[in-house]
Design a protein around this motif. Structure first.
Motif, PDB file in Angstrom:
ATOM      1  N   ASP A 105       0.835  -1.196   0.000  1.00  0.00           N
ATOM      2  CA  ASP A 105       0.000   0.000   0.000  1.00  0.00           C
ATOM      3  C   ASP A 105       0.875   1.253   0.000  1.00  0.00           C
ATOM      4  OD1 ASP A 105      -1.792   2.074   0.303  1.00  0.00           O
ATOM      5  OD2 ASP A 105      -2.869   1.185   1.983  1.00  0.00           O
ATOM      6  N   PHE A 106       1.162   1.758  -1.194  1.00  0.00           N
ATOM      7  CA  PHE A 106       2.103   2.874  -1.336  1.00  0.00           C
ATOM      8  C   PHE A 106       1.575   4.194  -0.782  1.00  0.00           C
ATOM      9  CE2 PHE A 106       3.836  -0.200  -4.339  1.00  0.00           C
ATOM     10  CZ  PHE A 106       5.154  -0.185  -3.932  1.00  0.00           C
ATOM     11  N   PHE A 107       0.284   4.272  -0.460  1.00  0.00           N
ATOM     12  CA  PHE A 107      -0.229   5.465   0.213  1.00  0.00           C
ATOM     13  C   PHE A 107       0.080   5.398   1.710  1.00  0.00           C
ATOM     14  CE2 PHE A 107      -3.011   5.377  -3.577  1.00  0.00           C
ATOM     15  CZ  PHE A 107      -2.646   6.607  -4.092  1.00  0.00           C
ATOM     16  N   SER A 108       0.009   4.198   2.269  1.00  0.00           N
ATOM     17  CA  SER A 108       0.286   4.020   3.704  1.00  0.00           C
ATOM     18  C   SER A 108       1.726   3.610   3.982  1.00  0.00           C
ATOM     19  CB  SER A 108      -0.658   2.969   4.289  1.00  0.00           C
ATOM     20  OG  SER A 108      -1.995   3.378   4.158  1.00  0.00           O
ATOM     21  N   MET A 109       2.361   2.966   2.999  1.00  0.00           N
ATOM     22  CA  MET A 109       3.768   2.536   3.104  1.00  0.00           C
ATOM     23  C   MET A 109       4.014   1.572   4.272  1.00  0.00           C
ATOM     24  SD  MET A 109       5.381   3.726   0.500  1.00  0.00           S
ATOM     25  CE  MET A 109       7.105   3.544   0.911  1.00  0.00           C
ATOM     26  N   TRP A 110       3.204   0.520   4.337  1.00  0.00           N
ATOM     27  CA  TRP A 110       3.503  -0.560   5.275  1.00  0.00           C
ATOM     28  C   TRP A 110       4.787  -1.214   4.786  1.00  0.00           C
ATOM     29  CZ3 TRP A 110       0.817  -1.270   9.666  1.00  0.00           C
ATOM     30  CH2 TRP A 110      -0.484  -0.745   9.753  1.00  0.00           C
ATOM     31  N   THR A 111       5.838  -1.189   5.596  1.00  0.00           N
ATOM     32  CA  THR A 111       7.146  -1.695   5.180  1.00  0.00           C
ATOM     33  C   THR A 111       7.549  -2.867   6.071  1.00  0.00           C
ATOM     34  OG1 THR A 111       7.760   0.509   4.427  1.00  0.00           O
ATOM     35  CG2 THR A 111       9.550  -1.060   4.769  1.00  0.00           C
ATOM     36  N   PHE A 112       7.991  -3.935   5.422  1.00  0.00           N
ATOM     37  CA  PHE A 112       8.358  -5.164   6.129  1.00  0.00           C
ATOM     38  C   PHE A 112       9.750  -5.612   5.700  1.00  0.00           C
ATOM     39  CE2 PHE A 112       3.798  -5.027   5.687  1.00  0.00           C
ATOM     40  CZ  PHE A 112       3.315  -5.458   6.912  1.00  0.00           C
ATOM     41  N   TYR A 113      10.464  -6.188   6.654  1.00  0.00           N
ATOM     42  CA  TYR A 113      11.745  -6.826   6.373  1.00  0.00           C
ATOM     43  C   TYR A 113      11.492  -8.324   6.297  1.00  0.00           C
ATOM     44  CZ  TYR A 113      13.570  -2.282   7.608  1.00  0.00           C
ATOM     45  OH  TYR A 113      13.812  -0.934   7.638  1.00  0.00           O
ATOM     46  N   VAL A 114      11.868  -8.917   5.170  1.00  0.00           N
ATOM     47  CA  VAL A 114      11.636 -10.333   4.912  1.00  0.00           C
ATOM     48  C   VAL A 114      12.989 -11.016   4.911  1.00  0.00           C
ATOM     49  CG1 VAL A 114      10.702 -11.996   3.264  1.00  0.00           C
ATOM     50  CG2 VAL A 114       9.638  -9.729   3.496  1.00  0.00           C
ATOM     51  N   GLU A 115      13.144 -12.007   5.789  1.00  0.00           N
ATOM     52  CA  GLU A 115      14.438 -12.679   5.854  1.00  0.00           C
ATOM     53  C   GLU A 115      14.256 -14.192   5.841  1.00  0.00           C
ATOM     54  OE1 GLU A 115      18.779 -12.324   7.923  1.00  0.00           O
ATOM     55  OE2 GLU A 115      17.096 -11.351   8.917  1.00  0.00           O
ATOM     56  N   LEU A 116      15.041 -14.841   4.986  1.00  0.00           N
ATOM     57  CA  LEU A 116      15.055 -16.298   4.924  1.00  0.00           C
ATOM     58  C   LEU A 116      15.750 -16.814   6.180  1.00  0.00           C
ATOM     59  CD1 LEU A 116      14.548 -18.884   3.243  1.00  0.00           C
ATOM     60  CD2 LEU A 116      16.824 -18.538   2.267  1.00  0.00           C
ATOM     61  N   ALA A 117      15.013 -17.574   6.990  1.00  0.00           N
ATOM     62  CA  ALA A 117      15.558 -18.072   8.251  1.00  0.00           C
ATOM     63  C   ALA A 117      16.098 -19.488   8.113  1.00  0.00           C
ATOM     64  CB  ALA A 117      14.481 -18.035   9.336  1.00  0.00           C
ATOM     65  N   ASP A 118      15.506 -20.286   7.204  1.00  0.00           N
ATOM     66  CA  ASP A 118      15.902 -21.683   7.102  1.00  0.00           C
ATOM     67  C   ASP A 118      15.413 -22.254   5.773  1.00  0.00           C
ATOM     68  OD1 ASP A 118      17.048 -24.073   7.898  1.00  0.00           O
ATOM     69  OD2 ASP A 118      15.436 -24.631   9.292  1.00  0.00           O
ATOM     70  N   ILE A 119      16.086 -23.301   5.313  1.00  0.00           N
ATOM     71  CA  ILE A 119      15.666 -24.064   4.147  1.00  0.00           C
ATOM     72  C   ILE A 119      15.572 -25.513   4.600  1.00  0.00           C
ATOM     73  CG2 ILE A 119      16.196 -24.771   1.785  1.00  0.00           C
ATOM     74  CD1 ILE A 119      17.902 -22.213   1.524  1.00  0.00           C
ATOM     75  N   THR A 120      14.395 -26.128   4.451  1.00  0.00           N
ATOM     76  CA  THR A 120      14.188 -27.493   4.942  1.00  0.00           C
ATOM     77  C   THR A 120      13.483 -28.334   3.884  1.00  0.00           C
ATOM     78  OG1 THR A 120      12.045 -26.926   5.928  1.00  0.00           O
ATOM     79  CG2 THR A 120      13.984 -26.682   7.337  1.00  0.00           C
TER      80      THR A 120
END
Length: 136
Positions: A97-112
């Motif tokens: 939502d570019f009007f509200s700019m909800w920003t998240f950090y996405v990080e790969l924690a594990d591969i299983t």
């Protein structure tokens, strides 16, 4: 293989979701999982951004092509997770939502390995409540 991601809202309070999803899924599949996990309706514009270890924003991968053919853009529905994330490149920035700019950090924690009988994507864990308005 299954990618396990932690998605953290850019806020002072701890608000995050842990999602596991197949490595062959698209960024659009991850977008849908994130919006559902945080309770968004999923109808707003959104983008993922490639990033380095210091979270510096890089190339944009978009949900909708708004360039009207003027520029070549990478689309979420055409970009598989394993083409942008691996053991060495573990981080993405997600903006909803570019009007509200909800920003998240996405990080790969594990591969299983995939678990028999489990459906993917899967919301593994949820912590904290989404605030009424996006952080400043």
């Amino acid at each position: 293989m299954i990618y396990k991601f932690r998605i953290v809202l850019d806020t002072l309070d701890d608000v995050f979701r842990d999602i596991e999803i197949e490595e062959s899924a698209t960024l659009e599949d991850l977008h849908n999982s994130v919006t559902q996990a945080f309770g968004f309706d999923g109808t707003e514009m959104a983008s993922f951004y490639l990033t380095d270890e210091e979270w510096n924003q890089g190339e944009e991968i978009v949900l909708f092509d708004m360039s009207e053919g003027m520029n070549s853009v990478r689309m979420m529905n055409e970009t598989s997770l394993d083409s942008v994330v691996d053991e060495k490149n573990t981080k993405l920035i997600y903006v909803y939502d570019f009007f509200s700019m909800w920003t998240f950090y996405v990080e790969l924690a594990d591969i299983t390995e995939a678990e028999d009988g489990r459906d993917y994507p899967n919301l593994m864990f949820a912590h904290g409540q989404l605030p009424d308005s996006p952080p400043e």
